[in-house]
Design a protein around this motif. Structure first.
Motif, PDB file in Angstrom:
ATOM      1  N   LYS A   4       6.695 -14.697  34.928  1.00 47.92           N
ATOM      2  CA  LYS A   4       5.492 -15.220  34.410  1.00 47.92           C
ATOM      3  C   LYS A   4       4.095 -15.089  35.657  1.00 47.92           C
ATOM      4  O   LYS A   4       3.277 -14.931  35.205  1.00 47.92           O
ATOM      5  CB  LYS A   4       5.728 -16.802  34.124  1.00 47.92           C
ATOM      6  N   GLN A   5       4.786 -15.247  36.695  1.00 44.89           N
ATOM      7  CA  GLN A   5       3.965 -15.062  37.820  1.00 44.89           C
ATOM      8  C   GLN A   5       3.323 -13.538  37.922  1.00 44.89           C
ATOM      9  O   GLN A   5       2.253 -13.191  38.129  1.00 44.89           O
ATOM     10  CB  GLN A   5       4.458 -15.423  39.149  1.00 44.89           C
ATOM     11  N   LEU A   6       4.450 -12.534  37.540  1.00 41.38           N
ATOM     12  CA  LEU A   6       3.768 -11.221  37.492  1.00 41.38           C
ATOM     13  C   LEU A   6       2.762 -10.934  36.345  1.00 41.38           C
ATOM     14  O   LEU A   6       1.761 -10.473  36.719  1.00 41.38           O
ATOM     15  CB  LEU A   6       5.061 -10.331  37.461  1.00 41.38           C
ATOM     16  N   LEU A   7       3.094 -11.448  35.458  1.00 42.51           N
ATOM     17  CA  LEU A   7       2.021 -11.392  34.170  1.00 42.51           C
ATOM     18  C   LEU A   7       0.781 -12.076  34.525  1.00 42.51           C
ATOM     19  O   LEU A   7      -0.230 -11.468  34.212  1.00 42.51           O
ATOM     20  CB  LEU A   7       2.621 -12.201  33.026  1.00 42.51           C
ATOM     21  N   SER A   8       0.961 -13.280  35.124  1.00 46.19           N
ATOM     22  CA  SER A   8      -0.270 -14.035  35.540  1.00 46.19           C
ATOM     23  C   SER A   8      -1.183 -13.085  36.617  1.00 46.19           C
ATOM     24  O   SER A   8      -2.322 -13.097  36.358  1.00 46.19           O
ATOM     25  CB  SER A   8       0.179 -15.556  36.204  1.00 46.19           C
ATOM     26  N   ALA A   9      -0.626 -12.499  37.402  1.00 44.53           N
ATOM     27  CA  ALA A   9      -1.285 -11.661  38.439  1.00 44.53           C
ATOM     28  C   ALA A   9      -1.722 -10.477  37.641  1.00 44.53           C
ATOM     29  O   ALA A   9      -2.996 -10.052  38.030  1.00 44.53           O
ATOM     30  CB  ALA A   9      -0.250 -11.279  39.557  1.00 44.53           C
ATOM     31  N   ILE A  10      -1.209  -9.944  36.608  1.00 47.36           N
ATOM     32  CA  ILE A  10      -1.777  -8.856  36.049  1.00 47.36           C
ATOM     33  C   ILE A  10      -3.160  -9.425  35.251  1.00 47.36           C
ATOM     34  O   ILE A  10      -4.118  -8.555  35.282  1.00 47.36           O
ATOM     35  CB  ILE A  10      -0.658  -8.024  35.047  1.00 47.36           C
ATOM     36  N   VAL A  11      -3.072 -10.571  34.606  1.00 51.05           N
ATOM     37  CA  VAL A  11      -3.918 -11.051  33.701  1.00 51.05           C
ATOM     38  C   VAL A  11      -5.135 -11.242  34.722  1.00 51.05           C
ATOM     39  O   VAL A  11      -6.171 -10.816  34.477  1.00 51.05           O
ATOM     40  CB  VAL A  11      -3.545 -12.239  33.142  1.00 51.05           C
ATOM     41  N   LEU A  12      -4.798 -11.755  35.967  1.00 55.41           N
ATOM     42  CA  LEU A  12      -5.908 -11.997  36.829  1.00 55.41           C
ATOM     43  C   LEU A  12      -6.771 -10.704  37.370  1.00 55.41           C
ATOM     44  O   LEU A  12      -7.994 -10.574  37.639  1.00 55.41           O
ATOM     45  CB  LEU A  12      -5.742 -12.949  38.049  1.00 55.41           C
ATOM     46  N   LEU A  13      -6.056  -9.626  37.186  1.00 54.01           N
ATOM     47  CA  LEU A  13      -6.583  -8.239  37.685  1.00 54.01           C
ATOM     48  C   LEU A  13      -7.488  -7.526  36.849  1.00 54.01           C
ATOM     49  O   LEU A  13      -8.298  -6.845  36.862  1.00 54.01           O
ATOM     50  CB  LEU A  13      -5.417  -7.210  37.867  1.00 54.01           C
ATOM     51  N   LEU A  14      -7.316  -8.104  35.359  1.00 53.60           N
ATOM     52  CA  LEU A  14      -8.041  -7.389  34.288  1.00 53.60           C
ATOM     53  C   LEU A  14      -8.944  -8.055  33.338  1.00 53.60           C
ATOM     54  O   LEU A  14      -8.754  -9.311  33.455  1.00 53.60           O
ATOM     55  CB  LEU A  14      -6.968  -6.714  33.389  1.00 53.60           C
ATOM     56  N   PRO A  15     -10.097  -7.663  33.107  1.00 52.15           N
ATOM     57  CA  PRO A  15     -10.877  -8.156  32.038  1.00 52.15           C
ATOM     58  C   PRO A  15     -10.336  -8.473  30.723  1.00 52.15           C
ATOM     59  O   PRO A  15      -9.351  -7.962  30.269  1.00 52.15           O
ATOM     60  CB  PRO A  15     -12.075  -7.400  31.977  1.00 52.15           C
ATOM     61  N   SER A  16     -10.903  -9.228  30.066  1.00 55.87           N
ATOM     62  CA  SER A  16     -10.761  -9.591  28.609  1.00 55.87           C
ATOM     63  C   SER A  16     -10.631  -8.502  27.610  1.00 55.87           C
ATOM     64  O   SER A  16     -11.573  -7.489  27.910  1.00 55.87           O
ATOM     65  CB  SER A  16     -11.692 -10.754  27.990  1.00 55.87           C
ATOM     66  N   GLY A  17      -9.940  -8.438  26.717  1.00 59.91           N
ATOM     67  CA  GLY A  17      -9.875  -7.219  25.925  1.00 59.91           C
ATOM     68  C   GLY A  17      -8.683  -6.232  26.541  1.00 59.91           C
ATOM     69  O   GLY A  17      -8.305  -5.313  25.570  1.00 59.91           O
ATOM     70  N   SER A  18      -8.251  -6.317  27.528  1.00 60.41           N
ATOM     71  CA  SER A  18      -7.343  -5.683  27.901  1.00 60.41           C
ATOM     72  C   SER A  18      -5.715  -6.113  27.588  1.00 60.41           C
ATOM     73  O   SER A  18      -5.673  -7.168  26.878  1.00 60.41           O
ATOM     74  CB  SER A  18      -7.049  -5.799  29.694  1.00 60.41           C
ATOM     75  N   SER A  19      -4.906  -5.290  27.471  1.00 61.36           N
ATOM     76  CA  SER A  19      -3.651  -5.431  26.904  1.00 61.36           C
ATOM     77  C   SER A  19      -2.391  -5.147  27.591  1.00 61.36           C
ATOM     78  O   SER A  19      -2.434  -4.258  28.589  1.00 61.36           O
ATOM     79  CB  SER A  19      -3.349  -4.697  25.764  1.00 61.36           C
ATOM     80  N   ILE A  20      -1.354  -5.642  27.448  1.00 60.29           N
ATOM     81  CA  ILE A  20       0.025  -5.704  28.012  1.00 60.29           C
ATOM     82  C   ILE A  20       1.181  -5.359  27.085  1.00 60.29           C
ATOM     83  O   ILE A  20       1.314  -5.914  26.033  1.00 60.29           O
ATOM     84  CB  ILE A  20       0.137  -6.793  28.997  1.00 60.29           C
ATOM     85  N   VAL A  21       2.031  -4.403  27.301  1.00 57.24           N
ATOM     86  CA  VAL A  21       3.119  -4.197  26.496  1.00 57.24           C
ATOM     87  C   VAL A  21       4.381  -4.189  27.241  1.00 57.24           C
ATOM     88  O   VAL A  21       4.465  -3.930  28.480  1.00 57.24           O
ATOM     89  CB  VAL A  21       3.096  -2.651  25.920  1.00 57.24           C
ATOM     90  N   PHE A  22       5.465  -5.026  26.777  1.00 60.54           N
ATOM     91  CA  PHE A  22       6.700  -5.005  27.377  1.00 60.54           C
ATOM     92  C   PHE A  22       7.877  -5.435  26.304  1.00 60.54           C
ATOM     93  O   PHE A  22       7.542  -5.656  25.309  1.00 60.54           O
ATOM     94  CB  PHE A  22       6.598  -6.310  28.517  1.00 60.54           C
ATOM     95  N   ASP A  23       8.989  -5.214  26.716  1.00 59.57           N
ATOM     96  CA  ASP A  23      10.033  -5.475  25.943  1.00 59.57           C
ATOM     97  C   ASP A  23      10.937  -6.627  26.632  1.00 59.57           C
ATOM     98  O   ASP A  23      10.642  -6.798  27.813  1.00 59.57           O
ATOM     99  CB  ASP A  23      11.155  -4.339  25.754  1.00 59.57           C
TER     100      ASP A  23
END
Length: 304
Positions: free
Chosen positions: A196-215
């Motif tokens: 969750k912390q990793l995802l949170s850090a990535i979200v903070l790096l990027l603007p709205s409209g950005s996407s993340i894919v994971f399994d």
């Protein structure tokens, strides 16, 4: 984490084997074989085929038939399926304006070196632990591959609190640019709060409209209800020194993503993965069908 990832090497082997042995492919990684030495390829082949009684106790056949059965049943489904899902989603994201591709825990991923036409306007960032990332860079150097100017390698240990500084300090990275991120094969090996912390850090790096894919592994992964392949995968990961640590129900995942300002845009279960991503291959190879891995789902989420 002080050594190159064994699971990443086995994933590369699975992609290479599939690309070499099939005309119709679930995912075509034509460069994966080059990243592996002949000795590594032979050793993995031998070790896997000798393990047929572990993987498929009732199977009989030649050593090569044993190897194919193990690759198709145990090794290939996850590396092939999630890569196909991610790159299809990436292509769609690019048509919608994404201009940066962040590959987290890139391992021996070869997208940066087999770029399709749609990647012409992408800046590509391979972000990985130095142990694996440096090993990959040495292999690429030894192969004398051309490194495209839009490719950037960033060493990062995701367990360190300031890992994102390496991304921010890369001159090519633009935090205002719509981006696409892949985190394939990561969620299994991190505690829930760390993921969750990793995802949170990535979200903070990027603007709205950005996407993340994971399994991610589902809530039955660590229970007796888990599929046979899943139970074997748990044992293999532990023996490789990379034990799996977490699993998620859909509702749990959805709630976590909502808290991070992420909305699930696409979600596939194993049955849907087999039906959507593996159909063309399975139609062409009825004697060697591949089904999506037990208890593993794919998710594409978008930042609000």
């Amino acid at each position: 984490m002080n050594n190159k990832s064994i699971t990443a090497l086995v994933s590369a082997f699975a992609r290479a084997y599939h690309a070499e042995h099939n005309q119709i492919k679930i995912f075509d990684d034509r460069l994966a074989r080059e990243l592996l030495t002949n000795e590594e390829y032979a050793n993995i082949s031998s070790n896997m085929s000798k393990g047929i009684t572990f993987f498929l106790p009732e199977f009989t056949g030649t050593q090569e038939e044993c190897l194919r059965a193990i690759v198709d049943w145990q090794l290939s489904p996850s590396p092939l399926g999630r890569a196909a899902f991610a790159e299809q989603a990436l292509e769609n994201a690019v048509t919608l304006g994404a201009r940066q591709y962040l590959i987290f825990a890139a391992g021996y991923d070869t997208f940066a070196y087999r770029q399709p036409d749609f990647a012409d306007h992408l800046q590509i960032f391979e972000i990985d632990h130095p142990a694996t990332g440096d090993d990959k860079q040495r292999r690429i150097s030894a192969l004398h591959w051309h490194v495209p100017s839009n490719v950037h390698y960033i060493p990062a240990d995701f367990l360190e609190p300031d890992w994102q500084n390496g991304v921010l300090s890369c001159p090519a990275f633009d935090p205002k640019q719509i981006s696409f991120s892949s985190l394939l094969g990561i969620s299994y090996y991190l505690p829930k709060d760390t993921f969750k912390q990793l995802l949170s850090a990535i979200v903070l790096l990027l603007p709205s409209g950005s996407s993340i894919v994971f399994d991610y592994p589902d809530e039955f992964t660590f229970t007796p209800q888990a599929g046979g392949r899943t139970q074997k995968q748990l044992m293999m990961a532990a023996q490789a020194g990379e034990p799996m640590q977490a699993s998620y129900s859909y509702r749990e995942l959805e709630q976590m993503l909502e808290e991070l300002n992420l909305l699930i845009y696409q979600h596939l279960t194993p049955a849907e993965i087999t039906g959507q991503l593996f159909k063309a291959y399975n139609d062409s190879q009825p004697a060697h069908p591949i089904t999506a891995f037990d208890n593993v789902n794919y998710c594409l989420a978008v930042k609000r």
